[in-house]
Design a protein around this motif. Structure first.
Motif, PDB file in Angstrom:
ATOM      1  N   HIS A 195      23.011 -10.839  32.712  1.00 55.51           N
ATOM      2  CA  HIS A 195      23.969 -10.985  31.633  1.00 55.51           C
ATOM      3  C   HIS A 195      25.395 -10.757  32.128  1.00 55.51           C
ATOM      4  O   HIS A 195      26.321 -11.465  31.737  1.00 55.51           O
ATOM      5  N   SER A 225      26.631 -13.835  33.677  1.00 55.94           N
ATOM      6  CA  SER A 225      26.952 -14.869  32.711  1.00 55.94           C
ATOM      7  C   SER A 225      28.277 -14.571  32.014  1.00 55.94           C
ATOM      8  O   SER A 225      29.089 -15.461  31.789  1.00 55.94           O
ATOM      9  N   MET A 226      28.511 -13.294  31.709  1.00 57.52           N
ATOM     10  CA  MET A 226      29.774 -12.908  31.089  1.00 57.52           C
ATOM     11  C   MET A 226      30.927 -13.185  32.036  1.00 57.52           C
ATOM     12  O   MET A 226      31.973 -13.679  31.630  1.00 57.52           O
ATOM     13  N   LYS A 265      31.142 -15.322  34.366  1.00 53.68           N
ATOM     14  CA  LYS A 265      31.375 -16.750  34.530  1.00 53.68           C
ATOM     15  C   LYS A 265      32.172 -17.298  33.351  1.00 53.68           C
ATOM     16  O   LYS A 265      33.077 -18.097  33.517  1.00 53.68           O
ATOM     17  N   THR A 268      34.102 -15.557  31.056  1.00 54.79           N
ATOM     18  CA  THR A 268      35.407 -14.980  30.784  1.00 54.79           C
ATOM     19  C   THR A 268      36.348 -15.086  31.974  1.00 54.79           C
ATOM     20  O   THR A 268      37.528 -14.817  31.857  1.00 54.79           O
ATOM     21  N   ILE A 309      36.497 -13.216  34.537  1.00 57.64           N
ATOM     22  CA  ILE A 309      36.831 -11.966  35.218  1.00 57.64           C
ATOM     23  C   ILE A 309      35.783 -11.714  36.292  1.00 57.64           C
ATOM     24  O   ILE A 309      34.654 -12.181  36.166  1.00 57.64           O
ATOM     25  N   PRO A 310      36.158 -11.003  37.363  1.00 52.37           N
ATOM     26  CA  PRO A 310      35.184 -10.794  38.432  1.00 52.37           C
ATOM     27  C   PRO A 310      33.946 -10.060  37.940  1.00 52.37           C
ATOM     28  O   PRO A 310      34.039  -9.191  37.067  1.00 52.37           O
ATOM     29  N   ALA A 311      32.799 -10.429  38.494  1.00 52.99           N
ATOM     30  CA  ALA A 311      31.535  -9.874  38.023  1.00 52.99           C
ATOM     31  C   ALA A 311      31.516  -8.356  38.114  1.00 52.99           C
ATOM     32  O   ALA A 311      30.859  -7.686  37.327  1.00 52.99           O
ATOM     33  N   SER A 351      33.733  -6.277  37.318  1.00 51.60           N
ATOM     34  CA  SER A 351      34.324  -5.542  36.204  1.00 51.60           C
ATOM     35  C   SER A 351      33.933  -6.131  34.853  1.00 51.60           C
ATOM     36  O   SER A 351      34.521  -5.801  33.841  1.00 51.60           O
ATOM     37  N   ALA A 352      32.965  -7.025  34.843  1.00 53.64           N
ATOM     38  CA  ALA A 352      32.532  -7.599  33.570  1.00 53.64           C
ATOM     39  C   ALA A 352      31.559  -6.652  32.885  1.00 53.64           C
ATOM     40  O   ALA A 352      30.388  -6.940  32.748  1.00 53.64           O
ATOM     41  N   ASN A 353      32.057  -5.512  32.485  1.00 53.16           N
ATOM     42  CA  ASN A 353      31.180  -4.533  31.844  1.00 53.16           C
ATOM     43  C   ASN A 353      31.357  -4.606  30.348  1.00 53.16           C
ATOM     44  O   ASN A 353      32.461  -4.777  29.864  1.00 53.16           O
ATOM     45  N   PHE A 354      30.264  -4.443  29.639  1.00 48.47           N
ATOM     46  CA  PHE A 354      30.459  -4.370  28.204  1.00 48.47           C
ATOM     47  C   PHE A 354      30.630  -2.933  27.791  1.00 48.47           C
ATOM     48  O   PHE A 354      30.139  -2.015  28.434  1.00 48.47           O
ATOM     49  N   ALA A 355      31.400  -2.745  26.734  1.00 49.57           N
ATOM     50  CA  ALA A 355      31.621  -1.393  26.244  1.00 49.57           C
ATOM     51  C   ALA A 355      30.393  -0.931  25.489  1.00 49.57           C
ATOM     52  O   ALA A 355      29.990   0.218  25.572  1.00 49.57           O
TER      53      ALA A 355
END
Lengths: 360, 346
Positions: B245, B248-249, B251, B253, B255-257, B259-263
């Motif tokens: 996931h 996929s986020m 890709k 948005t 932003i680099p994978a 730092s693609a963290n969800f809150a």
């Protein structure tokens, strides 16, 4: 590294697929199952498409599929029932031995698959013969041409091939005096989401309620500041409607991947636990009847994803706009509830099914 | 960022024959590569060092050692002391498809000898890799045979060496690395204790603590009914789901994978409720709780309130910085406190 070269490019069709025509698929009874016919040259990828889209076969496994030798009929039970007929490539459909009427009678759409990596002149010739033959008896059939296996082509070559195919089909049809044929073109590949996107558009044309659904989604989007909303068929991950704002394949992909996350987690924790809930018995369980989910991202401020199960088959997924903060979720919940109620009136059937067959 | 923070450096050697898949697995676990991207990796020349910050106070010093014969000989001779001293963990990767298994084992045992000489207290993990290439019905048997044979060549490490069958194409890779990480975390016991306490308080069916960037599980607590969950591999599966996931986020948005963290992520259904939220700077907490709206909300708030205690554990012997104190108070607005109380009463 993580970007596929063709993933970010919005889907730009030189010939935009026609909008919904508002007419019912050809059907005697009117309530029959619309049929999707998959046709094309042999080895163009018809069976692979139907396995990947409707049976969740991993794309890499399609190498091992056997050649189809007879018509394979499969019924899909979902928000609407439809049949997928997978045709062997070598058949001559207009051979007098064939019961043409039987094949094309209740057809919803004819999907013609062309292998973009192969010689396609013969495929186009056969496609045109088919269209011209059908034109007389079944003028209302939607013909959908999938220019398939485009993943193997370079970006430039892909566009050229696509335009060339469209040009040739249209020229030849107008040479025979058939202008403005109901033919749409899509570039597809089973290795990314494009095949699902194309199928979504094909299916959408077969849904008579589409304008209503779009209007409902539009009003939901504007009330709740939703950037993009999709109504997904959970099983096939085809979207049956979206609001009318511009679509890009990126937002489709993210929603489709998000469904996967929710389904996978639900599979892990959704096992039946029986009634031994331990000490929890003092608490009344107020769990949702319909699954819902949301994801807030860290970096992009308030942007988040929202998922709500609408009925047994459908899920609503929204990409929330920047000005729709998570604190207002209760309002959004309420509005989605209203949307859900409206949808029940649009699709009374799904509701009936849910009552007939209580959730397994 | 803070020099007073006492970090534990742990040296991890990643070794095995050239082409066995060492760098591939490192890229997937630590650098957010997708399985199919690893095709682009070239051969590792000599040793590639990478420092991976894990759970705040643990620094993994990962030595990805190129496996070509020339390099290996160099490790065993000139650089012997340099490479093999103060090693915490040796991860040795075998390729299941290798045609020269006997030769691989000979090379393995000379490395084991060097390790016994310089770091006798190190732990050894053997990964038998590329299991996806073997027919599924033969996998278990072949794995056991190989494991027995390798154990026999493990000399002084024979009783403790652990074996894993792995593949980058499924969650088995996460299973192996989760075990390795668990071994390396210095205060795993106390984290586990605290987590169990928290689970009791929030009435969670299950709590899973995992590291943010790698999505590797640190530890978990399972209570009551959840112990019967038929998916015994669920922890690895969740790691793998979250990692996918994340990609996929990233890709979508742009932003680099990394730092693609969800809150936060929530899933509510009639059978369970599930959410993932941030616990400390480097960890996320996944909680599966009974399907009840009160329990769910109370659990969210209680977990927010428990953050400072975990933050303390995270940085071991360091005074709590002011930021975290502020953080702790921000969660205690009157409304939220009320909600927490209401949750308990309800």
């Amino acid at each position: 590294m993580e970007d596929l070269p063709d993933a970010e490019v919005p889907h730009t069709d030189p010939v935009p697929p026609r909008f919904h025509t508002g007419r019912l698929p050809n059907s005697k009874a009117g309530d029959g199952k619309p049929r999707l016919l998959l046709m094309g040259q042999r080895r163009s990828g018809k069976s692979s498409i139907s396995s990947v889209v409707f049976h969740k076969l991993p794309p890499s496994e399609t190498l091992y599929l056997e050649t189809t030798t007879r018509i394979k009929k499969e019924s899909m039970h979902s928000f609407m029932d439809f049949q997928v007929w997978d045709f062997p490539g070598h058949l001559d459909y207009f051979d007098p031995a064939f019961d043409v009427d039987n094949i094309f009678e209740e057809i919803g759409a004819l999907i013609w698959v062309i292998d973009a990596q192969d010689e396609y002149l013969e495929a186009i010739m056969r496609l045109n013969t088919t269209i011209l033959n059908l034109q007389h008896s079944y003028p209302n059939i939607n013909v959908e041409v999938f220019v398939h296996k485009v993943d193997g082509l370079s970006e430039d070559y892909k566009g050229d091939t696509f335009r060339d195919i469209i040009q040739r089909v249209q020229d030849e049809l107008s040479d025979h005096g058939y202008e403005n044929a109901p033919v749409s073109f899509y570039q597809t590949s089973i290795y990314d989401h494009s095949i699902f996107e194309a199928f979504s558009k094909v299916i959408q044309k077969l849904i008579p309620q589409l304008p209503t659904l779009e209007a409902l989604l539009n009003s939901l989007c504007s009330t709740c500041h939703i950037e993009k909303a999709y109504l997904f068929d959970i099983m096939s991950k085809i979207y049956i409607a979206t609001d009318t704002s511009p679509t890009d394949i990126g937002s489709y992909e993210i929603c489709s991947d998000y469904i996967d996350v929710v389904i996978d987690v639900s599979e892990i924790y959704g096992w039946p636990r029986g009634e031994q809930n331990g000490e929890d018995e003092s608490l009344t369980e107020t769990g949702n009847n319909d699954a819902e989910s949301l994801i807030t991202m860290e970096r992009k401020g308030n942007n988040y994803l929202y998922l709500r199960e609408i009925n047994k088959y459908l899920a609503l997924i929204c990409l929330m706009g920047d000005d729709s903060p998570a604190e207002k979720k209760a309002v959004i919940d309420y509005n989605v509830g209203v949307f859900q109620a409206a949808l029940k009136q649009v699709f009374p059937r799904a509701e009936r099914d849910a009552v007939d067959a209580p959730a397994a | 960022m803070n020099t007073t923070k006492r970090q534990k450096q742990r040296k991890v050697l990643l070794m095995g024959k050239s082409g066995a898949g060492k760098s591939s697995m490192r890229s997937i676990v630590f650098s957010n590569y997708v399985a199919k991207d690893v095709r682009r990796l070239g051969a590792t020349i000599d040793v590639e060092h990478s420092n991976i910050k894990f759970m705040g106070n643990l620094m993994l010093n990962l030595w990805d050692c190129g496996g070509q014969d020339g390099f290996v000989e160099n490790y065993l001779t000139h650089q012997r002391a340099h490479v093999f001293s103060s090693v915490a963990v040796l991860i040795f990767v075998f390729d299941i498809e290798s045609r020269e298994f006997a030769a691989d084992v000979i090379s393995y045992s000379s490395i084991i000898r060097a390790l016994a000489e310089h770091s006798p207290s190190a732990a050894v993990f053997v990964l038998i890799h590329k299991m996806d290439l073997v027919q599924s019905r033969l996998r278990q048997q072949l794995f056991e045979e190989r494991a027995e044979y390798i154990r026999a060549a493990s000399e002084s490490f024979a009783p403790t060496v652990e074996f894993f069958a792995t593949s980058i194409w499924d969650q088995s890779l996460y299973k192996a690395w989760t075990q390795i990480i668990y071994f390396l975390i210095p205060n795993a016991r106390s984290i586990e204790g605290l987590l169990r306490e928290l689970a009791e308080v929030v009435e969670a069916r299950e709590l899973i603590l995992y590291e943010r960037t790698t999505c590797l599980m640190v530890t978990h607590v399972t209570r009551d009914v959840e112990a019967d969950n038929p998916f015994s591999d669920r922890f690895e599966r969740i790691s793998s789901i979250l990692k996918t996931h994340k990609q996929s986020m990233a890709k979508h948005t742009g932003i680099p994978a990394g730092s693609a963290n969800f809150a936060e992520m929530q899933i509510k259904t009639g059978r369970f409720m599930f959410f993932i939220t941030r616990l400390t700077e480097n960890t996320n907490l996944a909680a599966s709780i009974p399907p009840s709206e009160q329990v769910f909300n109370a659990a969210r708030i209680n977990i927010t309130l428990a953050r400072p205690r975990f933050a303390e554990l995270d940085v071991a012997s360091k005074p709590r910085p002011a930021v975290q104190q502020a953080f702790a108070h921000s969660a205690e607005t009157p409304a939220e406190r009320e909600a927490a109380v209401a949750g308990f009463e309800g």
